[in-house]
Design a protein around this motif. Structure first.
Motif, PDB file in Angstrom:
ATOM      1  N   LEU A 183      41.440  28.356  41.096  1.00  0.00           N
ATOM      2  CA  LEU A 183      40.502  29.306  40.499  1.00  0.00           C
ATOM      3  C   LEU A 183      41.163  29.945  39.292  1.00  0.00           C
ATOM      4  CD1 LEU A 183      37.928  31.078  40.541  1.00  0.00           C
ATOM      5  CD2 LEU A 183      39.119  32.587  42.150  1.00  0.00           C
ATOM      6  N   ASP A 184      40.641  29.661  38.108  1.00  0.00           N
ATOM      7  CA  ASP A 184      41.198  30.212  36.870  1.00  0.00           C
ATOM      8  C   ASP A 184      40.577  31.568  36.582  1.00  0.00           C
ATOM      9  OD1 ASP A 184      42.847  28.070  36.388  1.00  0.00           O
ATOM     10  OD2 ASP A 184      41.424  27.023  35.095  1.00  0.00           O
ATOM     11  N   LEU A 185      41.416  32.583  36.443  1.00  0.00           N
ATOM     12  CA  LEU A 185      40.959  33.925  36.091  1.00  0.00           C
ATOM     13  C   LEU A 185      41.535  34.305  34.735  1.00  0.00           C
ATOM     14  CD1 LEU A 185      41.319  35.862  39.470  1.00  0.00           C
ATOM     15  CD2 LEU A 185      39.323  34.686  38.558  1.00  0.00           C
ATOM     16  N   ASP A 186      40.667  34.504  33.765  1.00  0.00           N
ATOM     17  CA  ASP A 186      41.097  34.873  32.417  1.00  0.00           C
ATOM     18  C   ASP A 186      41.421  36.361  32.382  1.00  0.00           C
ATOM     19  OD1 ASP A 186      41.553  35.276  29.756  1.00  0.00           O
ATOM     20  OD2 ASP A 186      39.630  34.454  29.064  1.00  0.00           O
ATOM     21  N   VAL A 187      42.701  36.666  32.212  1.00  0.00           N
ATOM     22  CA  VAL A 187      43.129  38.066  32.175  1.00  0.00           C
ATOM     23  C   VAL A 187      43.596  38.457  30.778  1.00  0.00           C
ATOM     24  CG1 VAL A 187      43.718  38.140  34.617  1.00  0.00           C
ATOM     25  CG2 VAL A 187      45.450  37.419  32.961  1.00  0.00           C
ATOM     26  N   SER A 188      43.138  37.716  29.777  1.00  0.00           N
ATOM     27  CA  SER A 188      43.565  38.017  28.404  1.00  0.00           C
ATOM     28  C   SER A 188      43.071  39.387  27.955  1.00  0.00           C
ATOM     29  CB  SER A 188      43.055  36.936  27.443  1.00  0.00           C
ATOM     30  OG  SER A 188      41.650  36.812  27.512  1.00  0.00           O
ATOM     31  N   GLY A 189      41.995  39.885  28.571  1.00  0.00           N
ATOM     32  CA  GLY A 189      41.494  41.212  28.219  1.00  0.00           C
ATOM     33  C   GLY A 189      42.144  42.321  29.012  1.00  0.00           C
ATOM     34  N   GLY A 190      43.134  41.950  29.846  1.00  0.00           N
ATOM     35  CA  GLY A 190      43.804  42.932  30.689  1.00  0.00           C
ATOM     36  C   GLY A 190      43.631  42.579  32.152  1.00  0.00           C
ATOM     37  N   ALA A 191      44.734  42.526  32.865  1.00  0.00           N
ATOM     38  CA  ALA A 191      44.702  42.114  34.276  1.00  0.00           C
ATOM     39  C   ALA A 191      44.398  43.317  35.154  1.00  0.00           C
ATOM     40  CB  ALA A 191      46.034  41.480  34.655  1.00  0.00           C
ATOM     41  N   LEU A 192      43.149  43.766  35.149  1.00  0.00           N
ATOM     42  CA  LEU A 192      42.753  44.921  35.940  1.00  0.00           C
ATOM     43  C   LEU A 192      42.526  44.491  37.384  1.00  0.00           C
ATOM     44  CD1 LEU A 192      40.224  46.528  33.430  1.00  0.00           C
ATOM     45  CD2 LEU A 192      42.630  47.099  33.779  1.00  0.00           C
ATOM     46  N   THR A 193      43.175  45.185  38.291  1.00  0.00           N
ATOM     47  CA  THR A 193      43.131  44.791  39.694  1.00  0.00           C
ATOM     48  C   THR A 193      41.706  44.735  40.230  1.00  0.00           C
ATOM     49  OG1 THR A 193      45.319  45.738  40.074  1.00  0.00           O
ATOM     50  CG2 THR A 193      43.934  45.353  42.009  1.00  0.00           C
ATOM     51  N   GLY A 194      40.904  45.727  39.892  1.00  0.00           N
ATOM     52  CA  GLY A 194      39.539  45.752  40.399  1.00  0.00           C
ATOM     53  C   GLY A 194      38.733  44.559  39.949  1.00  0.00           C
ATOM     54  N   ALA A 195      38.858  44.192  38.673  1.00  0.00           N
ATOM     55  CA  ALA A 195      38.104  43.060  38.143  1.00  0.00           C
ATOM     56  C   ALA A 195      38.569  41.748  38.771  1.00  0.00           C
ATOM     57  CB  ALA A 195      38.266  43.013  36.624  1.00  0.00           C
ATOM     58  N   VAL A 196      39.882  41.590  38.916  1.00  0.00           N
ATOM     59  CA  VAL A 196      40.414  40.371  39.521  1.00  0.00           C
ATOM     60  C   VAL A 196      39.972  40.270  40.978  1.00  0.00           C
ATOM     61  CG1 VAL A 196      42.523  39.177  40.192  1.00  0.00           C
ATOM     62  CG2 VAL A 196      42.383  40.255  37.942  1.00  0.00           C
ATOM     63  N   SER A 197      40.012  41.382  41.699  1.00  0.00           N
ATOM     64  CA  SER A 197      39.578  41.384  43.098  1.00  0.00           C
ATOM     65  C   SER A 197      38.128  40.953  43.217  1.00  0.00           C
ATOM     66  CB  SER A 197      39.746  42.781  43.703  1.00  0.00           C
ATOM     67  OG  SER A 197      41.090  43.181  43.695  1.00  0.00           O
ATOM     68  N   THR A 198      37.293  41.471  42.334  1.00  0.00           N
ATOM     69  CA  THR A 198      35.866  41.130  42.373  1.00  0.00           C
ATOM     70  C   THR A 198      35.653  39.642  42.133  1.00  0.00           C
ATOM     71  OG1 THR A 198      35.242  43.333  41.601  1.00  0.00           O
ATOM     72  CG2 THR A 198      33.627  41.576  41.308  1.00  0.00           C
ATOM     73  N   LEU A 199      36.355  39.087  41.141  1.00  0.00           N
ATOM     74  CA  LEU A 199      36.207  37.664  40.835  1.00  0.00           C
ATOM     75  C   LEU A 199      36.655  36.796  42.003  1.00  0.00           C
ATOM     76  CD1 LEU A 199      37.474  37.659  37.144  1.00  0.00           C
ATOM     77  CD2 LEU A 199      35.147  37.201  37.910  1.00  0.00           C
ATOM     78  N   ILE A 200      37.754  37.160  42.645  1.00  0.00           N
ATOM     79  CA  ILE A 200      38.235  36.379  43.785  1.00  0.00           C
ATOM     80  C   ILE A 200      37.238  36.465  44.938  1.00  0.00           C
ATOM     81  CG2 ILE A 200      40.040  36.168  45.533  1.00  0.00           C
ATOM     82  CD1 ILE A 200      42.031  37.157  43.458  1.00  0.00           C
ATOM     83  N   ARG A 201      36.725  37.650  45.200  1.00  0.00           N
ATOM     84  CA  ARG A 201      35.755  37.805  46.297  1.00  0.00           C
ATOM     85  C   ARG A 201      34.500  36.979  46.033  1.00  0.00           C
ATOM     86  NH1 ARG A 201      37.209  41.710  49.852  1.00  0.00           N
ATOM     87  NH2 ARG A 201      38.632  43.338  49.102  1.00  0.00           N
ATOM     88  N   GLU A 202      34.016  37.019  44.798  1.00  0.00           N
ATOM     89  CA  GLU A 202      32.812  36.258  44.465  1.00  0.00           C
ATOM     90  C   GLU A 202      33.034  34.755  44.657  1.00  0.00           C
ATOM     91  OE1 GLU A 202      31.918  37.388  40.496  1.00  0.00           O
ATOM     92  OE2 GLU A 202      30.893  39.249  41.065  1.00  0.00           O
ATOM     93  N   ALA A 203      34.200  34.267  44.200  1.00  0.00           N
ATOM     94  CA  ALA A 203      34.470  32.830  44.287  1.00  0.00           C
ATOM     95  C   ALA A 203      34.688  32.370  45.718  1.00  0.00           C
ATOM     96  CB  ALA A 203      35.686  32.474  43.438  1.00  0.00           C
ATOM     97  N   THR A 204      35.285  33.218  46.523  1.00  0.00           N
ATOM     98  CA  THR A 204      35.640  32.792  47.882  1.00  0.00           C
ATOM     99  C   THR A 204      34.589  33.157  48.924  1.00  0.00           C
ATOM    100  OG1 THR A 204      36.942  34.823  48.145  1.00  0.00           O
ATOM    101  CG2 THR A 204      38.114  32.839  47.443  1.00  0.00           C
ATOM    102  N   THR A 205      33.509  33.792  48.514  1.00  0.00           N
ATOM    103  CA  THR A 205      32.429  34.071  49.465  1.00  0.00           C
ATOM    104  C   THR A 205      31.260  33.112  49.284  1.00  0.00           C
ATOM    105  OG1 THR A 205      31.576  35.776  47.958  1.00  0.00           O
ATOM    106  CG2 THR A 205      32.947  36.510  49.784  1.00  0.00           C
ATOM    107  N   ARG A 206      31.241  32.387  48.158  1.00  0.00           N
ATOM    108  CA  ARG A 206      30.226  31.345  48.005  1.00  0.00           C
ATOM    109  C   ARG A 206      30.572  30.203  48.941  1.00  0.00           C
ATOM    110  NH1 ARG A 206      30.552  32.725  42.359  1.00  0.00           N
ATOM    111  NH2 ARG A 206      32.101  31.099  42.022  1.00  0.00           N
ATOM    112  N   THR A 207      29.607  29.727  49.700  1.00  0.00           N
ATOM    113  CA  THR A 207      29.842  28.697  50.713  1.00  0.00           C
ATOM    114  C   THR A 207      30.511  27.466  50.133  1.00  0.00           C
ATOM    115  OG1 THR A 207      27.902  29.450  51.923  1.00  0.00           O
ATOM    116  CG2 THR A 207      28.762  27.279  52.490  1.00  0.00           C
ATOM    117  N   SER A 208      30.084  27.050  48.947  1.00  0.00           N
ATOM    118  CA  SER A 208      30.604  25.815  48.368  1.00  0.00           C
ATOM    119  C   SER A 208      32.039  25.951  47.890  1.00  0.00           C
ATOM    120  CB  SER A 208      29.720  25.371  47.193  1.00  0.00           C
ATOM    121  OG  SER A 208      29.696  26.385  46.194  1.00  0.00           O
ATOM    122  N   ASP A 209      32.490  27.184  47.652  1.00  0.00           N
ATOM    123  CA  ASP A 209      33.824  27.381  47.087  1.00  0.00           C
ATOM    124  C   ASP A 209      34.842  27.930  48.076  1.00  0.00           C
ATOM    125  OD1 ASP A 209      33.011  26.537  44.615  1.00  0.00           O
ATOM    126  OD2 ASP A 209      32.544  28.536  43.875  1.00  0.00           O
ATOM    127  N   ALA A 210      34.377  28.549  49.142  1.00  0.00           N
ATOM    128  CA  ALA A 210      35.270  29.326  50.000  1.00  0.00           C
ATOM    129  C   ALA A 210      36.455  28.522  50.507  1.00  0.00           C
ATOM    130  CB  ALA A 210      34.482  29.898  51.173  1.00  0.00           C
TER     131      ALA A 210
END
Length: 284
Positions: A183-210
């Motif tokens: 899972l590629d997360l673009d943090v070039s705009g700043g590696a904000l923990t909240g934003a990264v957490s949200t992206l990981i949760r979204e990717a890993t809660t979709r049935t096809s990706d989990a």
């Protein structure tokens, strides 16, 4: 940098072409680190499959089981000319990437763990009955095998495909053959923990990706500011939320770290190395 990332609790380091071949860089880092996984991102198409497989096996040996392969499929039209090949279209590229991955696994699985016997009295180093040929006949290449390298610590190295490489590698490699997704997360705009957490949760809660996400890769990290501090903060926060695995321990192999099952040797009596081998013409 690699040691600092390891001390920060980062699970793995992916290595792309930056002037030196990624496998060579990983080989340099392997004895200088002790727990971080090393995944060179390297092409599966315009290469010699046998040599690529044995280079990755060697990396697994010198890293004591911390090697993986971030598979990519080259689409730059300038690359084929350097190895005397014509440009492949996307469909052919994807087919060859799949063939090379399957061939690599056959080569990795060509030595049993106990094939090296070192029997001085009998003058026997290898028990040929514990070797097996790869016997790959693909669309554009063939491999006989077995490997020139004894079985590496993991047996079958983890093979992952990053989001950025998915289209070129093809759906068969990405969804059927590879061990998981990066899972590629673009943090070039700043590696904000909240934003990264949200992206990981979204990717890993979709049935096809989990089930397929095995590695979270930070892309665009600013190496000029405070990369180690940023990564350490992120890793600590994400672990506290249960979003990433614990920091790897020395001696833990990459398959375990990624949550993959061990890869036992799978003997095939028809490919045993101590049996007479027919030439391709004879077998035809």
């Amino acid at each position: 940098m690699a040691r600092g990332l390891e001390d920060s609790g980062v699970g793995a380091l992916t290595l792309s072409d930056g002037g030196l071949h990624p496998i060579h860089v990983a080989a340099h880092l392997a004895p200088l680190t002790g727990s971080i996984g090393l995944l060179p991102r390297t092409d599966a198409v315009y290469v010699e499959p046998f040599h690529l497989a044995t280079q990755l096996m060697s990396l697994d040996h010198i890293s004591h089981g911390r090697a993986g392969w971030l598979l990519s499929a080259e689409t730059d039209p300038a690359v084929p000319a350097t190895v005397g090949r014509a440009v492949l279209d996307l469909d052919a590229t994807a087919r060859e990437a799949a063939d090379v991955l399957e061939a690599a696994r056959r080569i990795w699985d060509s030595w049993a763990p106990d094939a090296v016997v070192r029997d001085v009295e009998r003058g026997l180093y290898v028990d040929a009955s514990r070797l097996q040929y790869a016997d790959v006949e693909a669309e554009t290449f063939s491999v006989r095998g077995p490997a020139i390298t004894p079985r590496s610590p993991q047996g079958l190295l983890p093979v992952l495909v990053a989001d950025a490489d998915r289209a070129a590698a093809g759906e068969r490699v990405t969804t059927e053959l590879a061990d998981g997704r990066v899972l590629d997360l673009d943090v070039s705009g700043g590696a904000l923990t909240g934003a990264v957490s949200t992206l990981i949760r979204e990717a890993t809660t979709r049935t096809s990706d989990a089930a397929s996400v095995r590695l979270v890769r930070l892309v665009g990290l600013d190496l000029e500011t405070d990369p180690l501090g940023t990564v350490a903060e992120l890793a600590t926060s994400l672990r506290a939320e249960g979003l990433i695995a614990p920091a790897p321990a020395p001696g833990q192999d990459l398959r375990v770290q990624l949550g993959l099952e061990p890869a036992p040797f799978r003997p095939d009596p028809a490919r045993r190395g101590d049996r007479a081998r027919l030439t391709r013409e004879e077998s035809a």
